[in-house]
Motif scaffolding. Sequence first.
Motif, PDB file in Angstrom:
ATOM      1  N   LYS A 143       0.186  -4.089   2.271  1.00  0.00           N
ATOM      2  CA  LYS A 143       1.097  -3.291   1.435  1.00  0.00           C
ATOM      3  C   LYS A 143       2.320  -2.856   2.241  1.00  0.00           C
ATOM      4  O   LYS A 143       3.420  -2.753   1.707  1.00  0.00           O
ATOM      5  CB  LYS A 143       0.390  -2.042   0.920  1.00  0.00           C
ATOM      6  CG  LYS A 143      -0.592  -2.276  -0.192  1.00  0.00           C
ATOM      7  CD  LYS A 143      -1.007  -0.902  -0.709  1.00  0.00           C
ATOM      8  CE  LYS A 143      -2.255  -0.971  -1.530  1.00  0.00           C
ATOM      9  NZ  LYS A 143      -2.650   0.355  -2.019  1.00  0.00           N
ATOM     10  N   LEU A 144       2.094  -2.554   3.516  1.00  0.00           N
ATOM     11  CA  LEU A 144       3.196  -2.092   4.347  1.00  0.00           C
ATOM     12  C   LEU A 144       4.106  -3.237   4.802  1.00  0.00           C
ATOM     13  O   LEU A 144       5.140  -3.006   5.410  1.00  0.00           O
ATOM     14  CB  LEU A 144       2.646  -1.364   5.589  1.00  0.00           C
ATOM     15  CG  LEU A 144       1.960  -0.025   5.338  1.00  0.00           C
ATOM     16  CD1 LEU A 144       1.215   0.440   6.584  1.00  0.00           C
ATOM     17  CD2 LEU A 144       2.983   1.029   4.914  1.00  0.00           C
ATOM     18  N   GLY A 145       3.675  -4.479   4.525  1.00  0.00           N
ATOM     19  CA  GLY A 145       4.468  -5.618   4.957  1.00  0.00           C
ATOM     20  C   GLY A 145       4.244  -5.969   6.412  1.00  0.00           C
ATOM     21  O   GLY A 145       4.979  -6.767   6.990  1.00  0.00           O
ATOM     22  N   ARG A 180      -2.784  -9.546  -5.957  1.00  0.00           N
ATOM     23  CA  ARG A 180      -2.387  -8.431  -5.089  1.00  0.00           C
ATOM     24  C   ARG A 180      -2.728  -7.076  -5.688  1.00  0.00           C
ATOM     25  O   ARG A 180      -2.619  -6.059  -5.025  1.00  0.00           O
ATOM     26  CB  ARG A 180      -0.875  -8.493  -4.831  1.00  0.00           C
ATOM     27  CG  ARG A 180      -0.443  -9.721  -4.074  1.00  0.00           C
ATOM     28  CD  ARG A 180       1.061  -9.844  -4.024  1.00  0.00           C
ATOM     29  NE  ARG A 180       1.637 -10.086  -5.348  1.00  0.00           N
ATOM     30  CZ  ARG A 180       2.936 -10.202  -5.580  1.00  0.00           C
ATOM     31  NH1 ARG A 180       3.801 -10.072  -4.587  1.00  0.00           N
ATOM     32  NH2 ARG A 180       3.382 -10.433  -6.801  1.00  0.00           N
ATOM     33  N   ARG A 236       7.024  -3.976  -4.976  1.00  0.00           N
ATOM     34  CA  ARG A 236       6.684  -3.708  -3.579  1.00  0.00           C
ATOM     35  C   ARG A 236       7.093  -4.878  -2.691  1.00  0.00           C
ATOM     36  O   ARG A 236       7.661  -4.687  -1.622  1.00  0.00           O
ATOM     37  CB  ARG A 236       5.181  -3.449  -3.452  1.00  0.00           C
ATOM     38  CG  ARG A 236       4.776  -2.922  -2.092  1.00  0.00           C
ATOM     39  CD  ARG A 236       3.268  -2.789  -1.959  1.00  0.00           C
ATOM     40  NE  ARG A 236       2.713  -1.717  -2.751  1.00  0.00           N
ATOM     41  CZ  ARG A 236       1.710  -1.874  -3.621  1.00  0.00           C
ATOM     42  NH1 ARG A 236       1.171  -3.057  -3.811  1.00  0.00           N
ATOM     43  NH2 ARG A 236       1.250  -0.851  -4.292  1.00  0.00           N
ATOM     44  N   GLU A 237       6.804  -6.071  -3.146  1.00  0.00           N
ATOM     45  CA  GLU A 237       7.157  -7.245  -2.333  1.00  0.00           C
ATOM     46  C   GLU A 237       8.678  -7.311  -2.134  1.00  0.00           C
ATOM     47  O   GLU A 237       9.165  -7.498  -1.021  1.00  0.00           O
ATOM     48  CB  GLU A 237       6.663  -8.535  -3.000  1.00  0.00           C
ATOM     49  CG  GLU A 237       7.032  -9.776  -2.202  1.00  0.00           C
ATOM     50  CD  GLU A 237       6.535 -11.085  -2.823  1.00  0.00           C
ATOM     51  OE1 GLU A 237       5.987 -11.049  -3.938  1.00  0.00           O
ATOM     52  OE2 GLU A 237       6.704 -12.124  -2.166  1.00  0.00           O
ATOM     53  N   LEU A 282      10.364  -4.922   0.350  1.00  0.00           N
ATOM     54  CA  LEU A 282      10.235  -5.251   1.770  1.00  0.00           C
ATOM     55  C   LEU A 282      11.190  -6.366   2.181  1.00  0.00           C
ATOM     56  O   LEU A 282      11.402  -6.615   3.369  1.00  0.00           O
ATOM     57  CB  LEU A 282       8.796  -5.677   2.081  1.00  0.00           C
ATOM     58  CG  LEU A 282       7.727  -4.595   1.910  1.00  0.00           C
ATOM     59  CD1 LEU A 282       6.327  -5.197   2.015  1.00  0.00           C
ATOM     60  CD2 LEU A 282       7.901  -3.501   2.960  1.00  0.00           C
ATOM     61  N   MET A 286       3.996  -6.429  -0.688  1.00  0.00           N
ATOM     62  CA  MET A 286       2.966  -7.387  -0.265  1.00  0.00           C
ATOM     63  C   MET A 286       3.328  -8.780  -0.734  1.00  0.00           C
ATOM     64  O   MET A 286       3.643  -8.974  -1.903  1.00  0.00           O
ATOM     65  CB  MET A 286       1.618  -6.977  -0.882  1.00  0.00           C
ATOM     66  CG  MET A 286       0.440  -7.731  -0.325  1.00  0.00           C
ATOM     67  SD  MET A 286      -1.108  -7.432  -1.260  1.00  0.00           S
ATOM     68  CE  MET A 286      -1.336  -5.682  -1.069  1.00  0.00           C
ATOM     69  N   ARG A 287       3.295  -9.726   0.229  1.00  0.00           N
ATOM     70  CA  ARG A 287       3.556 -11.103  -0.143  1.00  0.00           C
ATOM     71  C   ARG A 287       2.337 -11.644  -0.881  1.00  0.00           C
ATOM     72  O   ARG A 287       1.211 -11.253  -0.597  1.00  0.00           O
ATOM     73  CB  ARG A 287       3.798 -11.926   1.131  1.00  0.00           C
ATOM     74  CG  ARG A 287       4.541 -13.209   0.890  1.00  0.00           C
ATOM     75  CD  ARG A 287       4.869 -13.876   2.203  1.00  0.00           C
ATOM     76  NE  ARG A 287       3.715 -14.644   2.684  1.00  0.00           N
ATOM     77  CZ  ARG A 287       3.728 -15.353   3.814  1.00  0.00           C
ATOM     78  NH1 ARG A 287       4.808 -15.346   4.576  1.00  0.00           N
ATOM     79  NH2 ARG A 287       2.670 -16.041   4.178  1.00  0.00           N
ATOM     80  N   SER A 288       2.551 -12.532  -1.801  1.00  0.00           N
ATOM     81  CA  SER A 288       1.416 -13.079  -2.522  1.00  0.00           C
ATOM     82  C   SER A 288       0.636 -14.042  -1.634  1.00  0.00           C
ATOM     83  O   SER A 288       1.126 -14.485  -0.592  1.00  0.00           O
ATOM     84  CB  SER A 288       1.871 -13.781  -3.799  1.00  0.00           C
ATOM     85  OG  SER A 288       0.762 -13.880  -4.655  1.00  0.00           O
ATOM     86  N   PHE A 289      -0.573 -14.314  -2.047  1.00  0.00           N
ATOM     87  CA  PHE A 289      -1.455 -15.123  -1.202  1.00  0.00           C
ATOM     88  C   PHE A 289      -2.450 -15.851  -2.092  1.00  0.00           C
ATOM     89  O   PHE A 289      -2.617 -15.531  -3.259  1.00  0.00           O
ATOM     90  CB  PHE A 289      -2.207 -14.214  -0.212  1.00  0.00           C
ATOM     91  CG  PHE A 289      -2.882 -13.047  -0.889  1.00  0.00           C
ATOM     92  CD1 PHE A 289      -4.156 -13.176  -1.435  1.00  0.00           C
ATOM     93  CD2 PHE A 289      -2.217 -11.824  -1.018  1.00  0.00           C
ATOM     94  CE1 PHE A 289      -4.757 -12.108  -2.077  1.00  0.00           C
ATOM     95  CE2 PHE A 289      -2.823 -10.761  -1.675  1.00  0.00           C
ATOM     96  CZ  PHE A 289      -4.098 -10.896  -2.211  1.00  0.00           C
TER      97      PHE A 289
END
Lengths: 324, 733, 173
Positions: free
Chosen positions: A38-40, C26, B134-135, B138, A1-4
């Motif tokens: 989570k899955l991108g 996250r 996880r990041e 990907l 997951m990319r941060s946000f």
Amino acid sequence: MRSFEFLQAHSVEEALALLALPSTKALAGGTTLVDLMKLGVEAPARLVDIQALPLTEIAVTGETLRIGALASNSAVAADPSVRRLCPALCDALLSGASGQIRNAATMGGNLLQRTRCPFFRSHDWPCNKREPGSGCPAHEGADAHHAVLGTSDACLAVHPSDLAVALLALDAEIGIRAGHAARQVSLAAFYRLPGETPHLETIIGAGELITHIDVPITPLAATSRYLKLRGRASYEFASASVATALHCENGRVVELAVALGGLGTVPWRDRQAETLLIGGPLSEAVINRFCDALLAPARASAANAYKLALARGAIRRMLESASC
Amino acid sequence: MLKQIGIAQNRVDGPMKVTGEAAYAADRRPGGQLYALAVRSPVAAGTITRIETAAAKSVAGIVAIYTHANAPAALDWHADPAVMALSGEGLGRQALEAAEPEAPPPYLPMTGPDIVFAGQWIAVVVATSLEAAREASLLVKPIIEPHEASVEIDARNDRFLEPGFFFAADMQVQRGAWPDTAAKQQIVSETYRTPMQNHHPMEPSATVAVWDGDAVTVFDSTQGVMATREYVARSLKLPLDKVRVISAFVGGGFGGKNQTWPHQALAAHIARALGRPVRLQLTRADMAVASGHRSQTEQDVALQAASDGSLTALRHVSRVPTSLHGNFFEPSGLNSLMLYEAAALGVRHHVVRKAFATPTPFRAPGETPGSFAVESAVDELAHALAQNPLDLRQRYIPSRDHYHDRDWSSNNLLECYRRGAEAFGWPEGVIVPRARRDGHELIGVGMATTAYPAPALPAIVRLRLRVEGKLQVETSATDIGTGMYTILAQTVADELSLPVEAIEVRLGDSNFPHAPTAGRSKSTASLLPAAQHAARALLQRLAAAVREPLSELSNVALQDRLKAAGLAELEAEGSSTGLQVGQQVSFYSFGAHFIEVRVDEALGRVSVTRVVSALDCGRIVNPKTATSQIRGGIIFGIGMALMEDAAFHPTRARMINDNLADYAIPVNADIPEIDVIFVGEPDNRFNELGVRGLGEIGVPGTAAAIANAVFAATGQRVRNLPITPSAIVRGGE
Amino acid sequence: MHNTPPSMTVTATVNGQPVAITVDVRRTLLDLLREDLGLTGTKKGCDHGQCGACTVFVDGRRVLSCLKLAVTTSGQAVTTVEGLGTPDVLHPLQEAFMRYDAFQCGYCTSGQLMSALAVVADESLTTRDQIREAMSGNLCRCGAYQGIVEAIIEVKARSHAAGSEDATPDAIV
């Protein structure tokens, strides 16, 4: 997951202002969005938590049942007036996901949930919906669980919502806000066929927010029911589903609605075909003619043609078991 | 006298499990722990040209990224054939050796650029947080030159290997000549197919490696801590005593944690290289490709019988895949060999290499897919002969183990048929398809025979009597949900005349005495005799210490005597020898499933509505946990019959449904009440207690009984599992 | 140069205890419970809302902690299996799970218990089939479903009996 960047909205106006920012998504129950992040598959730069917004009402006003976009699937399914006025809505909700997910999932989120196509739900399969132009592995002979109605060369992904199928049969309307503008569109006009642009799934634009769902209160709606077919008894998306509502007088059909799920890239209904059933008694022959017309546009493969048989079986069962 | 054995005792590990206190591998949280996550290949065959890691490396919290380019040197990570032979890749090698003298090149992820199956691990990212790992995972982008690959069995064009001995049986048995078909015979000759299945235990495999100097402790989720210790130690080039493996609680295995897999060693290699504890937990998608699976099978079964039903010929030919690099295949013909006697018998296995992950034992390997084929065929034969399937099966009860030419130690299959049929209300006479209907539903009943061997291996159990506290029982065996904690306590309790509450069982630690891996239903018969011997040794040692014979035992008395002898504690070990070479009789468990289904043809719906299973598994140590084991096995059979199917993309040879939403396993609403009847007498020729394992016997036959019931309901014979809505509405094609 | 990922402080109540902890935005509630608070009774079975092993109570309702961002928990009350009972003082459901052997490996058990708690409390669920359906969001690969349903029926009957004298387990069919 990319941060946000995580933002919380305390009013609808604040939410709309924040949603106008680029790469921003609204977070409600999170059952779709967090999963896809989570899955991108989803990677917004900003998340706006809208769960505190006052959009959870379930209210009868005149001839309309209004359901707030943030009412939980559980709350709506358990509401006695919803059960009385449009039972298909409750049954559709209760047939979806699990008790835990329904407690978190909201009505607006349910309508905006993304397809369960496994190629879409992974960052490293080609997918025209996730990454336009990258291709569609389902079209290469892996379409056993894919759509047969409303498909295009670009996309075969099934629309996953049970709720939307029931709402389509119930002639529901969706309330949407953007900035200071509010609009109301029928559910029938809410979803877009994939065509060449499968990544565009609804008519919702950037910065817009679903605020409510309006369901007309009619005698027909009170007869509505929902049947879902799948490979296991529960906690699974539909192989085929059908929402029906039927109003008969003197053994003749006066009014009806039939919507299909699990077969289409969008929830499916054909009002033209429904006219075949109006005015006469419900015989096996006329139901078959209706099914022929409803499913005429289907493009099925050897692997997913079974969905057509399931849909016919479900429609016949629902109509034949209705009082007419 | 047996007071505890035979009692429906609650699980002694129950309080830990219902309060969340039971610590599974990933629940261990050593200070400074790093999180590792794998990256899988999206293509099934090819060569890695390059792996782009720059974007992944820029993620905050990333500590290391390993690929084939740096792992061999940085981690001392190499595909050593001797180490590989210890792993899941090596199982079955001996069987294939005759047909394929030269072993395929050993495969270990991240040791070279070749891709040999989709889902192969091509990189591992290590980070200070789960989110960062996880990041980054990907963002790792492999550039792969793809080749063509397929996982479909092609009976005509594939090159098949003819394996030799496997699972104590010849995989190519040919006896007698196929009889003249002109004679008045009934013949069934059909092809049956079973799908590839994933184990999917609820706990994804996980390994936490913690170094202390030159020794490492590995908290792991494995069915066998001793086998894991050996694999990890050999991979690290360490002596065994420098590696400790702990699996006190295992969240299910079903065979997926029976063999060793690369991640178990890899976590320790990474932890050593980085000088910090590392947790490597497989994702659910990893579980579909990185810890084995049951392969699909294609089985031709031909039965020929005289008009009275007597079996004159049986042919069972299996076409089963293994991977390009591994060796395990489904020995599907085992139960045909053991259960059915015919003058002409042909049981053969053809193995073909395919570009998928290496298959591995999965709850009753061989017997499960094989039973679907042969028990369906027997049902087809019964209908062809216009006989009741139960009557025909009673005729076929094997009077002895014809294949090994030995008597059974005991065989109560007839009693299983009798008691099961009675409890179920099995109909008499010919079963007429489509004869029973209730509203929209057709109702049908089906049955099938199940059987499973009763092996045993050497094991050691240690007891420790202490002046204070509970009597401790220690062995390295694991309890993967079987009830081992509880039945060991019951056994020791009986030997020492103690209540179960006075005993503390400690399992799943390689520092404890040797026990075999939990699998192939052998643990009960391996461990309990050892526990008995340990208890007796303890009493002898105590008697010697106090210099008087022991009578009137209780824990207090034992502890008093220990005190009187001036000892703080006393240990004793007991061992079992397992099955002796050159055994005189065959040890087997038997049973029969009786199942009712309701089929709504228009809606494509099959519901299993009633199950009665009667089993002969020797003495039942704990009816409560034993019943649960059988029910669990039957539910695996229901899943196999109705929904489980690991689906592959036809041209990309990559699994499509590597998750628990698309790979359906039964949910609560799919499962009716399951009535389990144990008919067995103690098998005292097997061991003193007369106990046999029963973790697997519930699975074989279940899918066939369901398919047979579907036939009785609908007249539709489904020979390709699973029996999905699609199969029902298509008419079983 | 690495940027520190955005973090936020979560202020919530977990098993009756106030908690204030700064986490990566996250982080899921599941990972917060397990990694930050050491409440490892709640399990990760799929991490994607497909198995139910991570079921916890939030503000009195069962939800999947793997699909809930921890930062959305501020101001909420979370109950995990650790808040249900201890080995010495078990909750009636925990006791019933033991008696009916409603678990084998134990990995899905915490989630099953938290779900069962909701099913026991939901008076609209009265039949065996309704209970089966309501528990279908919690997968159990060992196949302990029958024991789970029996345990729930018994505890439902007992809690019902506490309110009305004539209720017995037979009341549920």
